[in-house]
Scaffold this motif. Structure first.
Motif, PDB file in Angstrom:
ATOM      1  N   VAL A  33       9.818 -43.090  32.079  1.00 34.46           N
ATOM      2  CA  VAL A  33       9.090 -42.207  32.988  1.00 34.46           C
ATOM      3  C   VAL A  33       7.632 -42.078  32.590  1.00 34.46           C
ATOM      4  CG1 VAL A  33       9.657 -40.132  31.635  1.00 34.46           C
ATOM      5  CG2 VAL A  33       9.007 -39.872  34.032  1.00 34.46           C
ATOM      6  N   GLU A  86       4.732 -43.695  33.726  1.00 34.11           N
ATOM      7  CA  GLU A  86       3.775 -44.738  34.102  1.00 34.11           C
ATOM      8  C   GLU A  86       4.577 -45.998  34.396  1.00 34.11           C
ATOM      9  OE1 GLU A  86       1.644 -46.356  30.728  1.00 34.11           O
ATOM     10  OE2 GLU A  86       2.816 -45.122  29.384  1.00 34.11           O
ATOM     11  N   TRP A  94      10.423 -42.979  38.961  1.00 37.20           N
ATOM     12  CA  TRP A  94       9.108 -42.561  39.462  1.00 37.20           C
ATOM     13  C   TRP A  94       9.206 -41.169  40.062  1.00 37.20           C
ATOM     14  CZ3 TRP A  94       7.313 -40.618  44.009  1.00 37.20           C
ATOM     15  CH2 TRP A  94       5.914 -40.444  44.094  1.00 37.20           C
ATOM     16  N   ALA A 109       1.061 -39.570  47.783  1.00 35.60           N
ATOM     17  CA  ALA A 109       1.345 -39.372  46.363  1.00 35.60           C
ATOM     18  C   ALA A 109       0.177 -39.718  45.450  1.00 35.60           C
ATOM     19  CB  ALA A 109       2.570 -40.210  45.973  1.00 35.60           C
ATOM     20  N   ASP A 113      -0.511 -42.770  44.582  1.00 42.40           N
ATOM     21  CA  ASP A 113      -0.181 -44.014  43.897  1.00 42.40           C
ATOM     22  C   ASP A 113      -0.217 -45.191  44.867  1.00 42.40           C
ATOM     23  OD1 ASP A 113       0.394 -43.382  41.159  1.00 42.40           O
ATOM     24  OD2 ASP A 113       2.212 -42.379  41.824  1.00 42.40           O
ATOM     25  N   VAL A 160       5.772 -49.549  41.674  1.00 43.47           N
ATOM     26  CA  VAL A 160       4.678 -48.582  41.699  1.00 43.47           C
ATOM     27  C   VAL A 160       3.558 -49.150  40.842  1.00 43.47           C
ATOM     28  CG1 VAL A 160       3.974 -46.228  41.172  1.00 43.47           C
ATOM     29  CG2 VAL A 160       6.291 -46.674  41.986  1.00 43.47           C
ATOM     30  N   ARG A 184      -1.589 -37.213  32.737  1.00 45.25           N
ATOM     31  CA  ARG A 184      -2.561 -37.314  33.823  1.00 45.25           C
ATOM     32  C   ARG A 184      -3.853 -36.635  33.432  1.00 45.25           C
ATOM     33  NH1 ARG A 184       0.653 -35.544  39.139  1.00 45.25           N
ATOM     34  NH2 ARG A 184      -1.409 -35.165  39.971  1.00 45.25           N
TER      35      ARG A 184
HETATM   36  C1  6R9 Z   1       6.929 -37.404  35.941  1.00 47.38           C
HETATM   37  C2  6R9 Z   1       5.465 -37.547  35.704  1.00 47.38           C
HETATM   38  C3  6R9 Z   1       2.782 -38.556  37.864  1.00 47.38           C
HETATM   39  C4  6R9 Z   1       2.151 -39.921  37.946  1.00 47.38           C
HETATM   40  C5  6R9 Z   1       2.558 -40.671  39.185  1.00 47.38           C
HETATM   41  C6  6R9 Z   1       2.408 -42.117  38.725  1.00 47.38           C
HETATM   42  C7  6R9 Z   1       2.857 -42.079  37.282  1.00 47.38           C
HETATM   43  C8  6R9 Z   1       5.282 -41.560  36.761  1.00 47.38           C
HETATM   44  C9  6R9 Z   1       6.191 -43.527  36.951  1.00 47.38           C
HETATM   45  C10 6R9 Z   1       4.816 -43.638  37.264  1.00 47.38           C
HETATM   46  C11 6R9 Z   1       5.083 -45.877  37.688  1.00 47.38           C
HETATM   47  C12 6R9 Z   1       7.001 -44.717  37.004  1.00 47.38           C
HETATM   48  N1  6R9 Z   1       4.277 -42.396  37.119  1.00 47.38           N
HETATM   49  N2  6R9 Z   1       6.429 -42.239  36.649  1.00 47.38           N
HETATM   50  N3  6R9 Z   1       4.273 -44.820  37.632  1.00 47.38           N
HETATM   51  N4  6R9 Z   1       6.395 -45.871  37.392  1.00 47.38           N
HETATM   52  N5  6R9 Z   1       8.299 -44.718  36.696  1.00 47.38           N
HETATM   53  O1  6R9 Z   1       5.046 -38.423  34.986  1.00 47.38           O
HETATM   54  O2  6R9 Z   1       4.652 -36.633  36.351  1.00 47.38           O
HETATM   55  O3  6R9 Z   1       2.633 -36.218  34.875  1.00 47.38           O
HETATM   56  O4  6R9 Z   1       2.688 -35.550  37.313  1.00 47.38           O
HETATM   57  O5  6R9 Z   1       2.502 -37.950  36.622  1.00 47.38           O
HETATM   58  O6  6R9 Z   1       2.612 -40.726  36.856  1.00 47.38           O
HETATM   59  O7  6R9 Z   1       1.068 -42.506  38.788  1.00 47.38           O
HETATM   60  O8  6R9 Z   1       1.734 -40.357  40.275  1.00 47.38           O
HETATM   61  P1  6R9 Z   1       3.083 -36.517  36.262  1.00 47.38           P
END
Ligand code: 6R9
Length: 647
Positions: free
Chosen positions: A386, A388, A413, A500, A502, A514, A528
């Motif tokens: 989780v 990124e 994601w 979102a 992304d 993603v 972030r």
């Molecule tokens: C849960 C969390 C959100 C942002 C999101 C995206 C990135 C999170 C990801 C991912 C690719 C995944 N992101 N999980 N990108 N694959 N499995 O991280 O929340 O801190 O709000 O960040 O993180 O860019 O928009 P948060």
């Protein structure tokens, strides 16, 4: 793309035979999404059953499970005790210095009740806000649940954030209480924490107006001269510790705000994301059960996130505890006392399900496989990622070295704003591809579209949108309706879709990839951080005239922060002191995690004719690429000067 890069890992028959999730869930959810969500909500215990599943008449302000009432803490704690599972360990807590505590559901119930009784005794009322600024100690979770029990809205502030960051969050939420610890262990040593609270809250005319009490948990006991403000500061042991372990929970409306969590946006000011009680808990609980294939009484779950982030909220607190899970909570860094720490913990507690960020996987890769190889990791049966995008190389290493090639990987994601996991394979059901989050969960609908909102063909990049409401969706930005609409709902206002931030693409098999943020938000080790927040911190230094910040690809942290600054006339740029001061400035204003990896002092910044800084080109420079299109620049030659300074 070579065939190995797109290799498909089908679920193993063994796993599939016992999986919680089924392929039919996708069909059922598609046929009747609201009924599907109602069914998930009924996994919880409601005091008053809900009527209408979703009221979307005032979109984008959603009401889920209309008229329903529940107590979130009761759902996470008491109901397991009532069901005879009080002796089950809820939390195996591991402190950084090596101390540990096992807390059963019965004990957790007593602790949460004591804390609730104390908070009620000082006059807090349903709807009041409580800031929680704590390291990963059990009392942090107890505090969150005590708030939930009383209908107080908690705002957890990551303990790595600076006093300045804490103050702005306390003020924005007008928190009445701050819960903290005397200190926290950081890389084997006690470091002050209450000191930052004192600095944040100020004194006299400068004092944070809303705060009445600071509740202090004794953790490090490192400071015999701990500053103490009489009347404001109280020790946890003397107050919560002396309160009754009996407390009758009251039910609150499904839409009652459970918590605020501040996150970076594209402008400097962090946004207080508001989450509900019924909808949020439904999604946290449903996703935990299905995505982590949770088996009650058998699994040991470990999420490596900090409670200061949304992953910690949903998968350290509300998801696991609402399902009666047994989980590990680890206080410290993964290399204290040495790089074996995580693997020793997995071995000791028989962890079955391990959920971490790709940045940590890449760190493990750097340390070398002999470290995990020295441990018996055979208890693991499911791995999660989780925060990124996970690069396929890290995915394969995780699969093979940590998971012994037998554990499915769920690449999940989601965002602070979504409340719970949105896009992820279902283990035992969905086949996986290294690097792809595969497809939206049953009940969730996502699409990849172009600027005009048309779905882009498979294989092409576009913007990731969520085109149907979901129970865990944010209910707003604290105190700022306009910004809520503007940030998430204005880009595709005609269609009423959530944007979102992304980029993404579907591949030729309609698996979703993603690609990362398309706005000015960086992702450093899964955190972030907005470019403008760091820029503001830099220009706050008297020597800096202008700053531009970008996230450049980084092997370990995903992105690293690279800054380009123009100095004021006459500022002394010789030597390293200024750079060190600037890094410190960012650390103090925001957090050490926002410290730029690199600060370049340059004579000019590349700008378009309309005066916009061309961050895309700075990224090219920082990542050592040939420059992209420079035709819109006022003066393309600025790059020679930038390059010259950079090296
Ligand atoms: C849960 C969390 C959100 C942002 C999101 C995206 C990135 C999170 C990801 C991912 C690719 C995944 N992101 N999980 N990108 N694959 N499995 O991280 O929340 O801190 O709000 O960040 O993180 O860019 O928009 P948060």
């Amino acid at each position: 793309m070579s065939s190995s890069a797109n290799q498909v890992y089908p679920p193993s028959p063994d796993f599939a035979a016992n999986a919680n999730a089924t392929a039919q869930m996708y069909d059922r959810a598609e046929a009747d999404p609201l009924e599907f969500w109602a069914e998930q909500a009924r996994r919880l215990d409601w005091d008053t059953p809900f009527g209408e599943v979703l009221d979307w008449s005032n979109a984008p302000f959603a009401k889920w499970f209309v008229g329903g009432k529940l107590n979130v803490a009761y759902n996470c704690v008491d109901r397991h005790v009532d069901a005879g599972k009080g002796d089950r360990v809820a939390i195996h807590w591991v402190g950084e210095p090596g101390d540990s505590r096992d807390i059963t559901y019965s004990q957790l119930k007593d602790e949460v009740s004591r804390a609730a009784n104390y908070l009620a005794s000082i006059g807090l009322q349903t709807g009041d806000r409580v800031a929680i600024y704590m390291p990963m100690v059990p009392e942090a979770i107890v505090s969150m649940l005590a708030c939930a029990r009383l209908g107080l809205t908690h705002s957890v502030v990551f303990a790595g954030f600076s006093a300045t960051a804490l103050r702005s969050r306390v003020d924005d939420a007008e928190a009445k209480v701050v819960v903290t610890t005397d200190g926290q262990y950081r890389r084997g040593k006690p470091a002050p924490l209450k000191e930052a609270v004192d600095e944040a809250l100020g004194t006299g005319a400068d004092a944070a107006k809303s705060v009445e009490k600071v509740l202090v948990v004794r953790r490090t006991n490192h400071d015999p001269d701990l500053n103490w403000v009489e009347g404001r500061d109280v020790w946890w042991d003397d107050t919560v510790g002396e309160s009754s372990p009996h407390h009758e929970p009251e039910a609150f409306d499904a839409e009652h705000p459970l918590f605020l969590l501040y996150t970076s946006g594209t402008t400097g000011k962090p946004k207080g994301i508001v989450h509900s009680s019924g909808g949020y808990l439904t999604q946290a609980s449903y996703t935990f059960h299905n995505v982590f294939d949770h088996k009650e009484g058998r699994d040991v779950f470990w999420c490596g996130a900090d409670i200061g982030w949304v992953t910690g909220h949903s998968y350290l607190v509300y998801g696991p505890l609402s399902n009666g899970a047994t989980e590990v909570i680890y206080e410290g860094t993964p290399n204290t006392p040495n790089e074996h720490r995580h693997f020793q913990v997995i071995e000791k507690y028989g962890v079955t399900t391990y959920y971490i960020a790709p940045t940590l996987i890449r760190t493990f890769m750097k340390w070398g496989r002999e470290i995990p190889d020295a441990h018996d990791l055979s208890s693991l049966r499911l791995l999660g990622s989780v925060g990124e995008p996970i690069n396929p190389e890290a995915w394969r290493w995780y699969h093979e070295v940590i998971g012994g090639s037998r554990c499915p990987i769920v690449d999940t994601w989601w965002q602070t704003e979504t409340g719970g996991i949105m896009i992820s394979p279902l283990p035992g059901v969905t086949e996986t591809k290294p690097g792809s989050a595969m497809r939206p969960l049953p009940g969730i609908s996502a699409n990849v579209v172009d600027d005009a909102g048309n779905a882009v063909p498979d294989g092409e990049q576009g913007y990731l949108v969520l085109d149907k409401p979901w129970p865990g969706m944010l209910r707003g930005i604290w105190g700022d309706e306009e910004r809520f609409k503007e940030t998430y709902w204005s880009r595709f206002a005609d269609q009423g879709w959530y944007f979102a931030g992304d980029g993404a693409r579907y591949d030729e098999d309609h698996a979703l990839w993603v690609l990362g943020r398309v706005d000015d938000v960086m992702n450093v080790s899964g955190h972030r951080i907005s470019t403008s927040e760091v820029e503001s911190a830099l220009v706050a230094h008297s020597a800096v005239a202008e700053a531009a910040v970008i996230g450049a690809a980084d092997e370990t942290t995903g992105q690293g922060i690279v800054a380009f600054v123009i100095l004021m006339e006459g500022a002394d740029a010789s030597g390293d002191t200024l750079i060190a001061e600037l890094r410190e400035q960012v650390s103090v204003d925001i957090s050490p995690i926002a410290k730029p990896r690199e600060i370049n002092i340059v004579p000019e910044l590349p700008k378009t004719r309309s005066g916009k800084i061309m961050r895309r080109l700075l990224k090219d420079v920082a990542e050592g690429r040939e420059l992209g299109d420079t035709s819109t620049l006022v003066d393309p030659s600025v790059f020679e000067a930038i390059r010259a300074r950079k090296n």
